[in-house]
Design a protein around this motif. Structure first.
Motif, PDB file in Angstrom:
ATOM      1  N   LYS A  37      11.593   5.000  -0.843  1.00  0.00           N
ATOM      2  CA  LYS A  37      11.680   4.135  -2.269  1.00  0.00           C
ATOM      3  C   LYS A  37      12.219   4.947  -3.375  1.00  0.00           C
ATOM      4  O   LYS A  37      13.307   4.514  -3.860  1.00  0.00           O
ATOM      5  CB  LYS A  37      10.415   3.563  -2.522  1.00  0.00           C
ATOM      6  N   SER A  38      11.760   6.170  -3.591  1.00  0.00           N
ATOM      7  CA  SER A  38      12.234   6.912  -4.782  1.00  0.00           C
ATOM      8  C   SER A  38      13.715   7.519  -4.578  1.00  0.00           C
ATOM      9  O   SER A  38      14.149   7.585  -5.822  1.00  0.00           O
ATOM     10  CB  SER A  38      11.096   7.793  -5.378  1.00  0.00           C
ATOM     11  N   LEU A  39      13.839   7.962  -3.493  1.00  0.00           N
ATOM     12  CA  LEU A  39      15.089   8.628  -3.374  1.00  0.00           C
ATOM     13  C   LEU A  39      16.138   7.941  -2.739  1.00  0.00           C
ATOM     14  O   LEU A  39      17.253   8.031  -2.067  1.00  0.00           O
ATOM     15  CB  LEU A  39      15.126   9.663  -2.620  1.00  0.00           C
ATOM     16  N   SER A  40      15.828   6.542  -2.413  1.00  0.00           N
ATOM     17  CA  SER A  40      16.649   5.398  -1.684  1.00  0.00           C
ATOM     18  C   SER A  40      17.156   5.967  -0.376  1.00  0.00           C
ATOM     19  O   SER A  40      18.441   5.809  -0.322  1.00  0.00           O
ATOM     20  CB  SER A  40      17.814   4.896  -2.633  1.00  0.00           C
ATOM     21  N   LEU A  41      16.279   6.612   0.323  1.00  0.00           N
ATOM     22  CA  LEU A  41      16.601   6.981   1.640  1.00  0.00           C
ATOM     23  C   LEU A  41      16.982   6.157   2.762  1.00  0.00           C
ATOM     24  O   LEU A  41      17.627   6.348   3.783  1.00  0.00           O
ATOM     25  CB  LEU A  41      15.577   8.049   2.246  1.00  0.00           C
ATOM     26  N   SER A  42      16.457   4.987   2.512  1.00  0.00           N
ATOM     27  CA  SER A  42      16.812   3.824   3.357  1.00  0.00           C
ATOM     28  C   SER A  42      18.285   3.362   3.447  1.00  0.00           C
ATOM     29  O   SER A  42      18.865   2.827   4.337  1.00  0.00           O
ATOM     30  CB  SER A  42      16.033   2.499   3.125  1.00  0.00           C
ATOM     31  N   LEU A  43      19.061   3.723   2.332  1.00  0.00           N
ATOM     32  CA  LEU A  43      20.510   3.628   2.278  1.00  0.00           C
ATOM     33  C   LEU A  43      21.245   4.759   2.595  1.00  0.00           C
ATOM     34  O   LEU A  43      22.116   4.612   3.293  1.00  0.00           O
ATOM     35  CB  LEU A  43      21.213   3.348   0.793  1.00  0.00           C
ATOM     36  N   SER A  44      20.706   6.159   2.469  1.00  0.00           N
ATOM     37  CA  SER A  44      21.517   7.301   2.767  1.00  0.00           C
ATOM     38  C   SER A  44      21.227   7.719   4.230  1.00  0.00           C
ATOM     39  O   SER A  44      21.908   8.288   4.893  1.00  0.00           O
ATOM     40  CB  SER A  44      21.343   8.566   1.972  1.00  0.00           C
ATOM     41  N   LEU A  45      19.980   7.163   4.584  1.00  0.00           N
ATOM     42  CA  LEU A  45      19.598   7.633   6.038  1.00  0.00           C
ATOM     43  C   LEU A  45      18.824   6.250   6.679  1.00  0.00           C
ATOM     44  O   LEU A  45      17.539   6.168   6.510  1.00  0.00           O
ATOM     45  CB  LEU A  45      18.446   8.865   6.139  1.00  0.00           C
ATOM     46  N   PRO A  46      20.052   5.394   7.104  1.00  0.00           N
ATOM     47  CA  PRO A  46      19.346   4.171   7.526  1.00  0.00           C
ATOM     48  C   PRO A  46      18.158   4.236   8.607  1.00  0.00           C
ATOM     49  O   PRO A  46      18.268   5.005   9.612  1.00  0.00           O
ATOM     50  CB  PRO A  46      20.697   3.321   8.017  1.00  0.00           C
ATOM     51  N   GLY A  47      17.269   3.370   8.129  1.00  0.00           N
ATOM     52  CA  GLY A  47      16.211   3.169   9.545  1.00  0.00           C
ATOM     53  C   GLY A  47      15.143   4.375   9.609  1.00  0.00           C
ATOM     54  O   GLY A  47      14.714   4.685  10.415  1.00  0.00           O
ATOM     55  N   LEU A  48      15.215   5.427   8.438  1.00  0.00           N
ATOM     56  CA  LEU A  48      14.382   6.353   8.327  1.00  0.00           C
ATOM     57  C   LEU A  48      12.894   6.025   8.906  1.00  0.00           C
ATOM     58  O   LEU A  48      12.407   5.169   8.127  1.00  0.00           O
ATOM     59  CB  LEU A  48      14.348   7.041   7.510  1.00  0.00           C
ATOM     60  N   THR A  49      12.146   6.621   9.848  1.00  0.00           N
ATOM     61  CA  THR A  49      10.623   6.125  10.075  1.00  0.00           C
ATOM     62  C   THR A  49       9.901   7.420  10.255  1.00  0.00           C
ATOM     63  O   THR A  49      10.640   8.536  10.579  1.00  0.00           O
ATOM     64  CB  THR A  49      10.494   5.009  11.174  1.00  0.00           C
ATOM     65  N   ILE A  50       8.643   7.101  10.409  1.00  0.00           N
ATOM     66  CA  ILE A  50       8.008   8.315  10.914  1.00  0.00           C
ATOM     67  C   ILE A  50       8.358   8.749  12.233  1.00  0.00           C
ATOM     68  O   ILE A  50       7.920  10.040  12.697  1.00  0.00           O
ATOM     69  CB  ILE A  50       6.320   7.878  10.683  1.00  0.00           C
ATOM     70  N   HIS A  51       8.999   7.984  12.923  1.00  0.00           N
ATOM     71  CA  HIS A  51       9.244   8.387  14.476  1.00  0.00           C
ATOM     72  C   HIS A  51      10.426   9.231  14.341  1.00  0.00           C
ATOM     73  O   HIS A  51      10.965   9.726  15.433  1.00  0.00           O
ATOM     74  CB  HIS A  51       9.353   7.118  15.461  1.00  0.00           C
ATOM     75  N   ASP A  52      11.305   9.103  13.410  1.00  0.00           N
ATOM     76  CA  ASP A  52      12.633   9.836  13.417  1.00  0.00           C
ATOM     77  C   ASP A  52      12.571  11.259  12.807  1.00  0.00           C
ATOM     78  O   ASP A  52      13.590  11.799  12.821  1.00  0.00           O
ATOM     79  CB  ASP A  52      13.458   8.915  12.570  1.00  0.00           C
ATOM     80  N   VAL A  53      11.580  11.621  12.358  1.00  0.00           N
ATOM     81  CA  VAL A  53      11.507  12.920  11.671  1.00  0.00           C
ATOM     82  C   VAL A  53      10.565  13.677  12.437  1.00  0.00           C
ATOM     83  O   VAL A  53      10.170  13.605  13.824  1.00  0.00           O
ATOM     84  CB  VAL A  53      10.770  12.828  10.128  1.00  0.00           C
ATOM     85  N   GLU A  54      10.836  15.073  12.018  1.00  0.00           N
ATOM     86  CA  GLU A  54       9.839  16.084  12.831  1.00  0.00           C
ATOM     87  C   GLU A  54       8.410  16.007  12.867  1.00  0.00           C
ATOM     88  O   GLU A  54       7.672  15.310  12.175  1.00  0.00           O
ATOM     89  CB  GLU A  54      10.384  17.400  11.663  1.00  0.00           C
ATOM     90  N   ASP A  55       8.154  16.362  14.306  1.00  0.00           N
ATOM     91  CA  ASP A  55       6.786  16.230  14.742  1.00  0.00           C
ATOM     92  C   ASP A  55       6.002  17.054  13.829  1.00  0.00           C
ATOM     93  O   ASP A  55       6.302  18.312  13.405  1.00  0.00           O
ATOM     94  CB  ASP A  55       6.606  16.603  16.091  1.00  0.00           C
ATOM     95  N   LEU A  56       4.771  16.624  13.429  1.00  0.00           N
ATOM     96  CA  LEU A  56       3.940  17.360  12.386  1.00  0.00           C
ATOM     97  C   LEU A  56       3.109  18.502  13.377  1.00  0.00           C
ATOM     98  O   LEU A  56       2.858  19.619  12.797  1.00  0.00           O
ATOM     99  CB  LEU A  56       2.961  16.535  11.734  1.00  0.00           C
ATOM    100  N   TRP A  57       2.592  18.121  14.516  1.00  0.00           N
ATOM    101  CA  TRP A  57       1.850  18.843  15.426  1.00  0.00           C
ATOM    102  C   TRP A  57       2.552  19.613  16.577  1.00  0.00           C
ATOM    103  O   TRP A  57       3.363  19.063  17.254  1.00  0.00           O
ATOM    104  CB  TRP A  57       0.537  18.048  15.612  1.00  0.00           C
ATOM    105  N   CYS A  58       2.052  20.696  17.090  1.00  0.00           N
ATOM    106  CA  CYS A  58       2.367  21.412  18.363  1.00  0.00           C
ATOM    107  C   CYS A  58       1.540  20.817  19.284  1.00  0.00           C
ATOM    108  O   CYS A  58       0.553  20.323  19.172  1.00  0.00           O
ATOM    109  CB  CYS A  58       2.348  23.021  18.279  1.00  0.00           C
ATOM    110  N   TYR A  59       2.268  20.350  20.544  1.00  0.00           N
ATOM    111  CA  TYR A  59       1.335  19.719  21.527  1.00  0.00           C
ATOM    112  C   TYR A  59       1.196  20.849  22.951  1.00  0.00           C
ATOM    113  O   TYR A  59       1.243  20.367  23.831  1.00  0.00           O
ATOM    114  CB  TYR A  59       2.041  18.726  22.025  1.00  0.00           C
TER     115      TYR A  59
END
Length: 225
Positions: free
Chosen positions: A102-124
């Motif tokens: 919202k604040s950086l309008s990433l939905s425009l510069s990085l279309p479709g950014l979701t929690i599933h598209d970014v780096e995993d938070l945990w080691c498995y």
């Protein structure tokens, strides 16, 4: 009850207000009180990310503080506390990404950014020693969140982690040090092949800070925070 309080005014100010009161008990020396606070925070954050009307658009510098407070217990020997702390941290990660959209309008510069598209938070790597995995997961928090934190969020994260270094509970003190190193991109200096390797390095740095009152070279970039 906490969810109802948030629903009355579903925004970051109200969320921070509630978390501040709950998380007073996160640093308690009584294990049951710590566990209850972490469970309550995580339950509230789980509810928050499903609240359609929650307003995440405002400045939320205190998020860094809340991330660090939960991340201090990612490697807790109590499996339930560790699991709750990891989930709560993950929920804050979701909120941070929503804020950036919202604040950086990433939905425009990085279309479709979701929690599933970014780096995993945990080691498995479940074959690793659980204690070593705990150190690595604690380090992951600073490494991943740093890429999205605002200046204010980064500062509140570091302040909370630095304060934790002087906590009388040793495992909290160790986690605080790892979090500071990780946010500065220096966590690899503390890592090793075994739990004993990492513990020895962490304890050496804690001795330097807490007893010799010296700042390790890797942390001298804190003035940039």
């Amino acid at each position: 009850m906490l969810g109802n309080l948030l629903a009355e005014s579903p925004d970051t100010d109200r969320l921070h207000f509630i978390l501040e009161h709950v998380n007073l008990w996160v640093v308690s020396r009584v294990s049951q009180e710590r566990a209850r606070a972490i469970r309550s925070s995580t339950a509230l954050l789980r509810y928050t990310v499903t609240l359609p009307e929650f307003d995440i658009s405002a400045e939320f510098p205190q998020m860094g503080r809340h991330v660090a407070q939960l991340a201090l217990f990612v490697s807790d020997p109590d499996k339930d506390i560790s699991r709750q702390a990891r989930e709560g941290t993950y929920r804050l990660y979701q909120l941070l990404l929503q804020q950036k959209e919202k604040s950086l309008s990433l939905s425009l510069s990085l279309p479709g950014l979701t929690i599933h598209d970014v780096e995993d938070l945990w080691c498995y790597d479940w074959h690793q020693d659980r204690r070593l995995l705990g150190y690595k997961n604690t380090a992951r928090v600073g490494e991943v969140f740093e890429k999205f934190f605002s200046v204010g969020q980064r500062r509140s994260f570091v302040q909370t982690a630095l304060l934790a270094i002087h906590d009388p509970l040793l495992r909290v003190s160790q986690a605080g040090l790892v979090l500071v190193y990780s946010l500065l991109g220096e966590a690899q200096q503390l890592m090793g092949d075994t739990h004993e390797d990492v513990t020895a390095k962490v304890m050496g740095q804690l001795h330097m800070i807490r007893h010799l009152h010296q700042m390790p070279e890797a942390l001298q970039g804190l003035w940039l925070i």
